[in-house]
Design a protein around this motif. Structure first.
Motif, PDB file in Angstrom:
ATOM      1  N   THR A  13    -113.593 -77.477 -19.406  1.00 40.08           N
ATOM      2  CA  THR A  13    -112.393 -77.414 -20.187  1.00 40.08           C
ATOM      3  C   THR A  13    -111.208 -76.459 -19.787  1.00 40.08           C
ATOM      4  O   THR A  13    -110.246 -76.564 -20.589  1.00 40.08           O
ATOM      5  N   SER A  14    -111.812 -75.556 -19.140  1.00 44.28           N
ATOM      6  CA  SER A  14    -110.655 -74.504 -18.496  1.00 44.28           C
ATOM      7  C   SER A  14    -109.543 -75.277 -17.876  1.00 44.28           C
ATOM      8  O   SER A  14    -109.826 -76.155 -17.259  1.00 44.28           O
ATOM      9  N   SER A  17    -110.179 -75.403 -14.177  1.00 43.38           N
ATOM     10  CA  SER A  17    -111.149 -76.586 -13.916  1.00 43.38           C
ATOM     11  C   SER A  17    -110.649 -77.973 -14.009  1.00 43.38           C
ATOM     12  O   SER A  17    -110.756 -78.642 -13.305  1.00 43.38           O
ATOM     13  N   PHE A  18    -109.835 -77.979 -15.084  1.00 45.16           N
ATOM     14  CA  PHE A  18    -108.833 -79.044 -15.181  1.00 45.16           C
ATOM     15  C   PHE A  18    -108.220 -79.489 -13.953  1.00 45.16           C
ATOM     16  O   PHE A  18    -108.040 -80.799 -13.426  1.00 45.16           O
ATOM     17  N   VAL A  19    -107.463 -78.777 -13.405  1.00 41.59           N
ATOM     18  CA  VAL A  19    -106.574 -78.826 -12.163  1.00 41.59           C
ATOM     19  C   VAL A  19    -107.301 -79.104 -10.992  1.00 41.59           C
ATOM     20  O   VAL A  19    -107.112 -79.801 -10.491  1.00 41.59           O
ATOM     21  N   ALA A  20    -108.429 -78.464 -10.995  1.00 41.52           N
ATOM     22  CA  ALA A  20    -109.434 -78.675  -9.905  1.00 41.52           C
ATOM     23  C   ALA A  20    -109.975 -80.172  -9.994  1.00 41.52           C
ATOM     24  O   ALA A  20    -109.914 -80.810  -8.872  1.00 41.52           O
ATOM     25  N   GLY A  21    -110.215 -80.426 -11.123  1.00 41.86           N
ATOM     26  CA  GLY A  21    -110.798 -81.780 -11.154  1.00 41.86           C
ATOM     27  C   GLY A  21    -109.611 -82.906 -10.902  1.00 41.86           C
ATOM     28  O   GLY A  21    -110.083 -84.063 -10.373  1.00 41.86           O
ATOM     29  N   GLN A  22    -108.398 -82.556 -11.411  1.00 42.85           N
ATOM     30  CA  GLN A  22    -107.464 -83.411 -11.142  1.00 42.85           C
ATOM     31  C   GLN A  22    -106.974 -83.754  -9.744  1.00 42.85           C
ATOM     32  O   GLN A  22    -106.836 -84.928  -9.394  1.00 42.85           O
ATOM     33  N   GLU A  23    -107.226 -82.621  -9.061  1.00 44.76           N
ATOM     34  CA  GLU A  23    -107.055 -82.796  -7.497  1.00 44.76           C
ATOM     35  C   GLU A  23    -107.877 -83.707  -6.863  1.00 44.76           C
ATOM     36  O   GLU A  23    -107.284 -84.515  -6.149  1.00 44.76           O
ATOM     37  N   VAL A  24    -109.122 -83.558  -7.364  1.00 48.16           N
ATOM     38  CA  VAL A  24    -110.238 -84.447  -6.672  1.00 48.16           C
ATOM     39  C   VAL A  24    -109.951 -85.912  -7.211  1.00 48.16           C
ATOM     40  O   VAL A  24    -110.022 -86.800  -6.263  1.00 48.16           O
ATOM     41  N   TYR A  25    -109.580 -85.882  -8.418  1.00 48.46           N
ATOM     42  CA  TYR A  25    -109.359 -87.371  -9.012  1.00 48.46           C
ATOM     43  C   TYR A  25    -107.938 -87.893  -8.144  1.00 48.46           C
ATOM     44  O   TYR A  25    -108.226 -89.207  -7.706  1.00 48.46           O
ATOM     45  N   ASP A  26    -107.075 -87.212  -7.762  1.00 47.18           N
ATOM     46  CA  ASP A  26    -105.920 -87.741  -7.075  1.00 47.18           C
ATOM     47  C   ASP A  26    -106.432 -88.199  -5.660  1.00 47.18           C
ATOM     48  O   ASP A  26    -105.931 -89.305  -5.328  1.00 47.18           O
ATOM     49  N   ARG A  27    -107.124 -87.554  -5.145  1.00 48.05           N
ATOM     50  CA  ARG A  27    -107.917 -87.669  -3.815  1.00 48.05           C
ATOM     51  C   ARG A  27    -108.715 -89.155  -3.877  1.00 48.05           C
ATOM     52  O   ARG A  27    -108.648 -90.029  -3.036  1.00 48.05           O
ATOM     53  N   ILE A  28    -109.341 -89.159  -4.961  1.00 43.31           N
ATOM     54  CA  ILE A  28    -110.287 -90.596  -5.204  1.00 43.31           C
ATOM     55  C   ILE A  28    -109.289 -91.655  -5.369  1.00 43.31           C
ATOM     56  O   ILE A  28    -109.361 -92.736  -4.762  1.00 43.31           O
ATOM     57  N   GLU A  29    -108.118 -91.401  -6.247  1.00 41.66           N
ATOM     58  CA  GLU A  29    -107.179 -92.509  -6.080  1.00 41.66           C
ATOM     59  C   GLU A  29    -106.553 -93.093  -5.203  1.00 41.66           C
ATOM     60  O   GLU A  29    -106.109 -94.405  -4.874  1.00 41.66           O
ATOM     61  N   PHE A  30    -106.193 -92.169  -4.252  1.00 38.20           N
ATOM     62  CA  PHE A  30    -105.741 -92.614  -2.954  1.00 38.20           C
ATOM     63  C   PHE A  30    -106.295 -92.781  -1.882  1.00 38.20           C
ATOM     64  O   PHE A  30    -106.015 -92.882  -0.717  1.00 38.20           O
TER      65      PHE A  30
END
Length: 51
Positions: A13-14, A17-30
């Motif tokens: 929840t830090s 960690s949120f930013v790191a997870g969001q970057e991976v999520y963005d890669r998944i979306e694209f």
């Protein structure tokens, strides 16, 4: 259990960690993420001993 190496839990929840997870999520979306677990583990600094 003595002598066992106990890892500290990772705070998912830090802000970092949120930013790191969001970057991976963005890669998944694209469609640029080949291995979600490996990329999340790397982004969050999770080693195989912590899995």
């Amino acid at each position: 259990m003595s002598g066992e190496n106990v890892q500290e839990p990772i705070d998912l929840t830090s802000p970092e960690s949120f930013v790191a997870g969001q970057e991976v999520y963005d890669r998944i979306e694209f469609g640029r993420c080949q291995d979600v677990r490996a990329e999340l583990d790397a982004a969050l600094g999770i080693t195989t001993e912590q899995n």
